[in-house]
Design an enzyme around this catalytic site. Structure first.
Site, PDB file in Angstrom:
ATOM      1  CG  ASP A   1      -9.570   3.708   0.966  1.00 52.42           C
ATOM      2  OD1 ASP A   1     -10.001   3.189   1.995  1.00 52.42           O
ATOM      3  OD2 ASP A   1      -8.432   4.207   0.877  1.00 52.42           O
ATOM      4  CG  HIS A   2     -11.023   6.484   3.577  1.00 53.63           C
ATOM      5  ND1 HIS A   2      -9.928   7.300   3.607  1.00 53.63           N
ATOM      6  CD2 HIS A   2     -10.635   5.329   4.183  1.00 53.63           C
ATOM      7  CE1 HIS A   2      -8.924   6.678   4.195  1.00 53.63           C
ATOM      8  NE2 HIS A   2      -9.327   5.477   4.546  1.00 53.63           N
TER       9      HIS A   2
ATOM     10  CE1 TYR B   1     -12.070   1.437   5.101  1.00 52.68           C
ATOM     11  CE2 TYR B   1     -10.969   2.666   6.844  1.00 52.68           C
ATOM     12  CZ  TYR B   1     -10.922   1.998   5.627  1.00 52.68           C
ATOM     13  OH  TYR B   1      -9.749   1.907   4.939  1.00 52.68           O
TER      14      TYR B   1
ATOM     15  CG  HIS C   1      -7.369   0.863  -1.458  1.00 57.01           C
ATOM     16  ND1 HIS C   1      -6.616   1.141  -0.332  1.00 57.01           N
ATOM     17  CD2 HIS C   1      -7.740  -0.436  -1.351  1.00 57.01           C
ATOM     18  CE1 HIS C   1      -6.527   0.047   0.411  1.00 57.01           C
ATOM     19  NE2 HIS C   1      -7.184  -0.920  -0.181  1.00 57.01           N
TER      20      HIS C   1
ATOM     21  CB  CYS D   1      -4.065   3.409  -2.208  1.00 58.86           C
ATOM     22  SG  CYS D   1      -5.173   4.472  -1.238  1.00 58.86           S
TER      23      CYS D   1
ATOM     24  CG  HIS E   1      -1.941   1.017   1.289  1.00 57.52           C
ATOM     25  ND1 HIS E   1      -1.670   2.333   1.569  1.00 57.52           N
ATOM     26  CD2 HIS E   1      -3.277   0.946   1.067  1.00 57.52           C
ATOM     27  CE1 HIS E   1      -2.803   3.023   1.525  1.00 57.52           C
ATOM     28  NE2 HIS E   1      -3.792   2.213   1.219  1.00 57.52           N
TER      29      HIS E   1
END
Ligand code: DNO
Length: 393
Positions: A349-350, A366, A306, A279, A241
């Site tokens: 993501d998020h 999250y 991501h 990501c 990552h």
């Protein structure tokens, strides 16, 4: 098409697997969060998780994360034993058919934000990185030797302004956001149960005294070379990552922040099992990163994606934008990955904090509705790109 996955934190997660099925999720991204870092993941535990997921018509697509202990990163005396444990965990995952593993090699801090509930004009809340608040934390709360010399003049000017208005409760909130709330659920270095978390944090930082970029690179290479044989045996895809944010912080070396870094690590161990998590959110938080160009360059060594996007403000702060806005250009990314390396697992993501999600105890980034909205948006992008690519549009 990309596989639609979702980060789920295990049986204690407030969001159930039944719910995820209903919103179109196909695969689960999770970890054995109850096993302390450095211990071997036993086959029975892996199988139990796998069966639970499969009993809901889903599959365990990705492990995020199989954490790499600090001691492996700074090459402490116990490193080889810990790498052996890591290899055993990989072997057990491999035997159970869980073959995509996300991890990171960021020293001490897994990711950094200063504000977890930044208010947007529309009433939703985003994760936010305020450069001046982070520098203020570094200089005046952490009191790291030499910190002031590492920040630019404009940021230092903002820090002095902040210093005159920060109250003790603002300080406490900042410390909590930076070293506890963003870390506890992913990393385990600081759990929030310490008497003096800041002191514990200083101790962990001091483990990296004398470790520079080159040494950290050597340590990553050493780790990857040691685990490649088991990865080849079971066709396990390791996905590093990127650093979040993609820059040096707190005097720590960070080695996955830009295209040259990624190029270096892929070439250092030129085996396809050594790959990346693309990501888009982390990479887009650095003005030096042209995210669509990086996707084109590294798609063939990407095994997990991501999707998220950041917007950088003129003063160097960044905030998490909508999944269709910001610098990442998710529409272009979907097309690139579907062209070069189709079918990869992807998770949004998020997500923004919105509707009735506030105060429910979700891990930072999250919450439910923001991620569900983002998944709907990305699902639409995927369907459109797919139709376009098959020349039916
Ligand atoms: C934060 C996440 C990171 C990520 C790890 C992977 O929301 O993106 O915590 O899971 O860095 O090892």
């Amino acid at each position: 098409m990309m596989e639609k996955t979702w980060r789920w934190f295990g049986p204690n997660d407030i969001i159930s697997l039944e719910t995820l099925r209903q919103i179109g999720v196909e695969g689960i991204v999770t970890s054995l969060h109850h096993i302390p870092n450095g211990e071997i993941w036993p086959t029975e535990e892996i199988e139990r998780m796998k069966q639970l997921i499969e009993s809901h018509g889903l599959r365990w697509s990705v492990v995020e994360s199989l954490p790499v202990c600090e001691e492996i990163k700074y090459a402490g005396p116990d490193r080889d034993r810990l790498i052996q444990n890591y290899i055993e965990s990989l072997r057990n995952l491999g035997k159970s058919g869980v073959w995509t593993i996300c991890y990171n090699f960021m020293p001490v801090l897994d990711w950094a934000r200063t504000d977890l509930e930044y208010l947007n004009p529309d009433g939703t809340r985003s994760l936010y990185f305020n450069r001046a608040e982070f520098a203020y934390f570094d200089i005046y709360l952490l009191k790291r030797a030499g910190a002031a010399g590492e920040w630019d003049e404009e940021t230092l000017r903002r820090v002095e302004e902040l210093k005159s208005v920060m109250t003790p409760s603002d300080d406490a909130r900042l410390i909590e956001n930076i070293i506890i709330k963003t870390q506890g659920f992913v990393n385990g270095n600081i759990t929030g149960k310490e008497d003096d978390p800041l002191e514990k944090f200083r101790q962990i930082l001091s483990l990296y005294n004398g470790i520079d970029r080159d040494t950290l690179r050597d340590n990553l290479k050493y780790f990857l070379e040691a685990i490649m044989p088991v990865c080849r045996e079971y066709d396990i895809r390791m996905c590093i990552h990127p650093d979040d944010p993609p820059m040096q912080i707190l005097g720590l070396p960070r080695i996955v922040s830009c295209a040259d870094d990624i190029e270096w690590m892929l070439n250092a161990v030129p085996d396809p099992h050594n790959g990346i998590t693309f990501c888009a959110g982390s990479l887009s938080a650095g003005s030096h990163n042209d995210v669509p160009a990086m996707a084109r360059r590294f798609a063939d060594r990407t095994w997990f994606i991501h999707l998220r996007s950041c917007e950088i403000l003129p003063n160097g702060d960044f905030r998490e934008a909508s999944h269709l806005g910001g610098r990442a250009d998710i529409i272009s990314l979907v097309r690139t990955f579907e062209t070069i390396n189709p079918g990869l697992p992807m998770r949004v993501d998020h997500g923004r904090l919105m509707l009735d999600d506030a105060g429910k105890g979700y891990n930072a980034g999250y919450s439910f509705h923001g991620r569900m909205l983002a998944l709907g948006q990305v699902d639409g992008v995927m369907a459109t790109v797919s139709r376009y690519m098959s020349n039916k549009l």
